[in-house]
Design a protein around this motif. Structure first.
Motif: not given
Length: 71
Positions: A22, A25-26, A29, A45, A56-60, A62
């Motif tokens: 995660v 990926g963050l 992005a 965020r 961190l749970r707000t993201f999946t 990729p």
């Protein structure tokens, strides 16, 4: 703060793989934005969640991101 240059050299040793995916990926992005916009986006965020785990749970993670490098 330069988000694009941030990180911990040994984070793959101390962060669980699911979280590491995660975070990678963050970073990917945020890297596509200019540094000031990336920082403001990240802070907005973070402020909207009660703690790091919730953030961190707000993201999946990729699925197309490469596997994190493990030492």
């Amino acid at each position: 703060m330069n988000i694009q240059a941030s990180g911990n050299r040994g984070e793959e040793l101390i962060v669980p793989e699911t979280e590491l995916r995660v975070v990678c990926g963050l970073r990917h992005a945020l890297h596509s934005r200019d540094p000031q916009t990336a920082l403001h986006t990240l802070l907005d965020r973070i402020r909207s969640t009660p703690d790091n785990a919730a953030f961190l749970r707000t993201f999946t993670a990729p699925s197309r991101m490469p596997e994190p490098v493990r030492a």
